[in-house]
Scaffold this motif. Structure first.
Motif, PDB file in Angstrom:
ATOM      1  N   SER A 170       0.959  -1.194   0.365  1.00  0.00           N
ATOM      2  CA  SER A 170       0.174  -0.078   0.257  1.00  0.00           C
ATOM      3  C   SER A 170       0.810   1.204  -0.108  1.00  0.00           C
ATOM      4  O   SER A 170       0.253   2.237  -0.905  1.00  0.00           O
ATOM      5  CB  SER A 170      -1.290  -0.463   0.871  1.00  0.00           C
ATOM      6  OG  SER A 170      -1.420   1.255   1.162  1.00  0.00           O
TER       7      SER A 170
ATOM      8  N   SER B  79       2.134   1.584  -3.294  1.00  0.00           N
ATOM      9  CA  SER B  79       1.776   2.301  -5.029  1.00  0.00           C
ATOM     10  C   SER B  79       1.412   3.453  -4.204  1.00  0.00           C
ATOM     11  O   SER B  79       0.588   4.336  -5.147  1.00  0.00           O
ATOM     12  CB  SER B  79       0.747   1.568  -4.057  1.00  0.00           C
ATOM     13  OG  SER B  79      -0.699   1.819  -3.192  1.00  0.00           O
ATOM     14  N   LYS B  80       1.450   4.150  -3.426  1.00  0.00           N
ATOM     15  CA  LYS B  80       1.465   5.749  -3.009  1.00  0.00           C
ATOM     16  C   LYS B  80       3.119   6.640  -3.463  1.00  0.00           C
ATOM     17  O   LYS B  80       2.026   7.782  -3.979  1.00  0.00           O
ATOM     18  CB  LYS B  80       0.770   6.165  -1.481  1.00  0.00           C
ATOM     19  CG  LYS B  80      -0.206   5.328  -1.198  1.00  0.00           C
ATOM     20  CD  LYS B  80      -0.795   5.496   0.882  1.00  0.00           C
ATOM     21  CE  LYS B  80      -1.718   4.664   0.944  1.00  0.00           C
ATOM     22  NZ  LYS B  80      -2.531   4.536   1.708  1.00  0.00           N
TER      23      LYS B  80
END
Length: 181
Positions: free
Chosen positions: A50, A53-54
């Motif tokens: 996560s 992915s940012k």
């Protein structure tokens, strides 16, 4: 969007999805989390994917670059450098963490030196700052090697694992930068 750099021993590059398992392994060590503001312990499964992915969106929207630092010879992931650029004030904040097996080898200093060079020589920044918990003398030593000057101690500045921690703030001004030859 996130650039790639090389040093004598390292490649400093954007994170890729396949780095997630190694991030969880390295960041999951309690010794890493203990002196790092943003790394939780225990490190939750799936958090690294996560987080990775940012990175591109944060680079585009707010000028926050997160780099994977890997060995040039083996492509083994060693740790992370972050560089949060504030264009309005012409400065940036440097952050880093490395896996315990890679401590004491000069990798962080080498990688940070290249990012500092990027900040001053390519982005033309006026100042780069960094902060470290007072209980992390190894990180303070890295900043001192990089010619950062101690600017002050903020008592009980952050909360980590339910405890207030004192932070030492460091700065390096463009006029004092020694690597721009």
């Amino acid at each position: 969007m996130i650039p790639t750099f090389e040093t004598k021993r390292l490649v400093i590059r954007p994170y890729v999805k396949t780095d997630a398992d190694k991030v969880e392994l390295l960041a999951g060590n309690p010794k890493v989390a203990e002196t790092t503001v943003a790394i939780p312990h225990p490190y939750p499964k799936g958090l690294a994917a996560s987080w990775i992915s940012k990175h591109e969106k944060k680079a585009i929207e707010i000028g926050s670059y997160t780099f994977a630092v890997v060995l040039k010879s083996t492509s083994e992931l060693l740790g992370t450098l972050t560089f949060r650029v504030d264009i309005d004030d012409n400065k940036a904040e440097l952050g880093y963490w490395f896996g315990v097996p890679y401590w004491g080898n000069g990798y962080c200093t080498e990688a940070a030196r290249r990012i500092i060079e990027f900040g001053f020589n390519e982005l033309k920044l006026n100042k780069i700052r960094a902060s470290v918990m007072t209980k992390n003398p190894a990180s303070m030593k890295i900043l001192t090697k990089l010619d950062f000057e101690k600017e002050g101690v903020f008592k009980q500045d952050i909360m980590k694992s339910g405890n207030y921690e004192d932070m030492v703030y460091y700065g390096l001004l463009r006029q004092n930068y020694q690597y721009n030859r």
